[in-house]
Design an enzyme around this catalytic site. Structure first.
Site, PDB file in Angstrom:
ATOM      1  N   ASN A  17       0.837  -1.210   0.000  1.00  0.00           N
ATOM      2  CA  ASN A  17       0.000   0.000   0.000  1.00  0.00           C
ATOM      3  C   ASN A  17       0.866   1.252   0.000  1.00  0.00           C
ATOM      4  OD1 ASN A  17      -3.066  -0.460   0.202  1.00  0.00           O
ATOM      5  ND2 ASN A  17      -2.158  -2.065   1.491  1.00  0.00           N
ATOM      6  N   HIS A 114      -8.151  -1.069   6.085  1.00  0.00           N
ATOM      7  CA  HIS A 114      -8.461  -2.356   6.709  1.00  0.00           C
ATOM      8  C   HIS A 114      -9.027  -3.291   5.641  1.00  0.00           C
ATOM      9  CE1 HIS A 114      -9.458  -5.120   9.916  1.00  0.00           C
ATOM     10  NE2 HIS A 114     -10.622  -5.315   9.312  1.00  0.00           N
ATOM     11  N   GLY A 148     -11.086   3.703  18.956  1.00  0.00           N
ATOM     12  CA  GLY A 148     -11.547   2.321  18.787  1.00  0.00           C
ATOM     13  C   GLY A 148     -10.610   1.545  17.862  1.00  0.00           C
ATOM     14  N   HIS A 176      -6.093  -6.897  -1.873  1.00  0.00           N
ATOM     15  CA  HIS A 176      -4.937  -6.000  -2.050  1.00  0.00           C
ATOM     16  C   HIS A 176      -5.078  -5.172  -3.332  1.00  0.00           C
ATOM     17  CE1 HIS A 176      -2.086  -8.214   0.867  1.00  0.00           C
ATOM     18  NE2 HIS A 176      -2.432  -7.049   1.357  1.00  0.00           N
ATOM     19  N   ALA A 178      -7.754  -4.144  -4.707  1.00  0.00           N
ATOM     20  CA  ALA A 178      -8.724  -3.070  -4.431  1.00  0.00           C
ATOM     21  C   ALA A 178      -8.097  -2.006  -3.531  1.00  0.00           C
ATOM     22  CB  ALA A 178      -9.978  -3.658  -3.780  1.00  0.00           C
ATOM     23  N   GLU A 179      -7.314  -2.442  -2.543  1.00  0.00           N
ATOM     24  CA  GLU A 179      -6.671  -1.486  -1.629  1.00  0.00           C
ATOM     25  C   GLU A 179      -5.773  -0.515  -2.393  1.00  0.00           C
ATOM     26  OE1 GLU A 179      -6.320  -3.840   2.623  1.00  0.00           O
ATOM     27  OE2 GLU A 179      -4.564  -3.850   1.329  1.00  0.00           O
TER      28      GLU A 179
HETATM   29  C1  GAR Z   1      -3.175  -4.505   4.177  1.00  0.00           C
HETATM   30  O1  GAR Z   1      -3.959  -5.531   3.616  1.00  0.00           O
HETATM   31  C2  GAR Z   1      -3.986  -3.713   5.182  1.00  0.00           C
HETATM   32  O2  GAR Z   1      -5.347  -3.666   4.865  1.00  0.00           O
HETATM   33  C3  GAR Z   1      -3.749  -4.490   6.444  1.00  0.00           C
HETATM   34  O3  GAR Z   1      -2.396  -4.857   6.394  1.00  0.00           O
HETATM   35  C4  GAR Z   1      -2.048  -5.079   5.025  1.00  0.00           C
HETATM   36  C5  GAR Z   1      -0.722  -4.425   4.757  1.00  0.00           C
HETATM   37  O4  GAR Z   1      -0.210  -4.797   3.515  1.00  0.00           O
HETATM   38  N1  GAR Z   1      -4.026  -3.699   7.610  1.00  0.00           N
HETATM   39  C6  GAR Z   1      -4.678  -4.159   8.671  1.00  0.00           C
HETATM   40  O5  GAR Z   1      -5.063  -5.296   8.767  1.00  0.00           O
HETATM   41  C7  GAR Z   1      -4.902  -3.131   9.771  1.00  0.00           C
HETATM   42  N2  GAR Z   1      -5.958  -3.548  10.651  1.00  0.00           N
HETATM   43  P1  GAR Z   1       0.993  -3.980   2.863  1.00  0.00           P
HETATM   44  O6  GAR Z   1       2.122  -3.929   3.915  1.00  0.00           O
HETATM   45  O7  GAR Z   1       1.382  -4.804   1.680  1.00  0.00           O
HETATM   46  O8  GAR Z   1       0.494  -2.627   2.522  1.00  0.00           O
END
Ligand code: GAR
Length: 206
Positions: A17, A114, A148, A176, A178-179
């Site tokens: 990300n 998330h 929270g 991922h 989509a992220e």
């Molecule tokens: C991502 O999928 C993000 O949504 C998740 O960690 C991953 C990091 O991937 N975050 C959480 O679960 C936070 N609660 P990346 O290091 O490849 O970006």
């Protein structure tokens, strides 16, 4: 507040990300520079990716707790971000819960991604929770961070289908994807001051 907005990115893992956001900044799609990258994990991929891009990147030992920063670490993180004149703290796979002094120092200026459609499946391994529950649609959520866990006003969400033959691996890969679209889009909107927060609702002006 600086103009342009300055980003501080925190992560504990691979940093995919971070790469999506840093590349969007470099391409001018996010009108904000990455001012600092911090990790609580010395070997985290996010630090490697940042250094490859010649961005300031620093490991800060998190202290004695497993799921949060200890007081000294919290002070060091906040000091580093303030020293870099960061306007927005972007959590990109940062696997510790932020507490009091950190939240107060950057109130309303911390965002997180998330891997589920919140408020469904907060916490760890949200994609496995989704598979176990049998939902047909899941996705990812970008939200402001408050006290929270995986709570706070929702900025954006993107859905992905859950397929009958999905495994945890195939599903998280789709999430991922989509992220990497959603997070840069949300950070760009914040940097452009295109969103406002009314109670729990985040309104997109454009
Ligand atoms: C991502 O999928 C993000 O949504 C998740 O960690 C991953 C990091 O991937 N975050 C959480 O679960 C936070 N609660 P990346 O290091 O490849 O970006």
């Amino acid at each position: 507040m600086n103009n342009p907005f300055r980003l501080g990115i925190l992560g504990s893992g691979t940093g995919s990300n971070f790469v999506a956001i840093a590349d969007a900044c470099a391409a001018g799609k996010i009108p904000a520079p990455v001012a600092l990258v911090l990790s609580d994990v010395e070997t985290a991929g996010i630090l490697k990716h940042a250094r490859e891009r010649k961005l300031p990147a620093q490991f800060i030992p998190p202290g004695k707790f497993r799921t949060k920063l200890d007081e000294e670490a919290e002070r060091t993180f906040v000091g580093a971000l303030q020293g870099a004149r960061v306007d927005l703290v972007v959590l990109a796979g940062f696997m510790r819960v932020l507490k009091g002094d950190f939240l107060r120092a950057f109130a309303g200026r911390i965002v997180n991604i998330h891997p589920s459609l919140l408020p469904s499946f907060p916490g760890l391994e949200a994609w496995k929770q989704a598979l176990d529950h049998g939902v047909k649609v899941t996705g990812c959520t970008v939200h402001f961070v408050d006290a929270g866990v995986d709570a706070g006003p929702i900025i954006g969400q993107q859905t992905v289908p859950v397929l009958d033959n999905d495994t945890p691996d195939s599903l998280i890969q789709r999430i991922h994807g989509a992220e990497h679209e959603l997070y840069p889009r949300c950070v760009a909107a914040i940097a452009r001051r295109d969103i406002s927060v009314v109670g729990r609702r985040v309104i997109w002006k454009k």
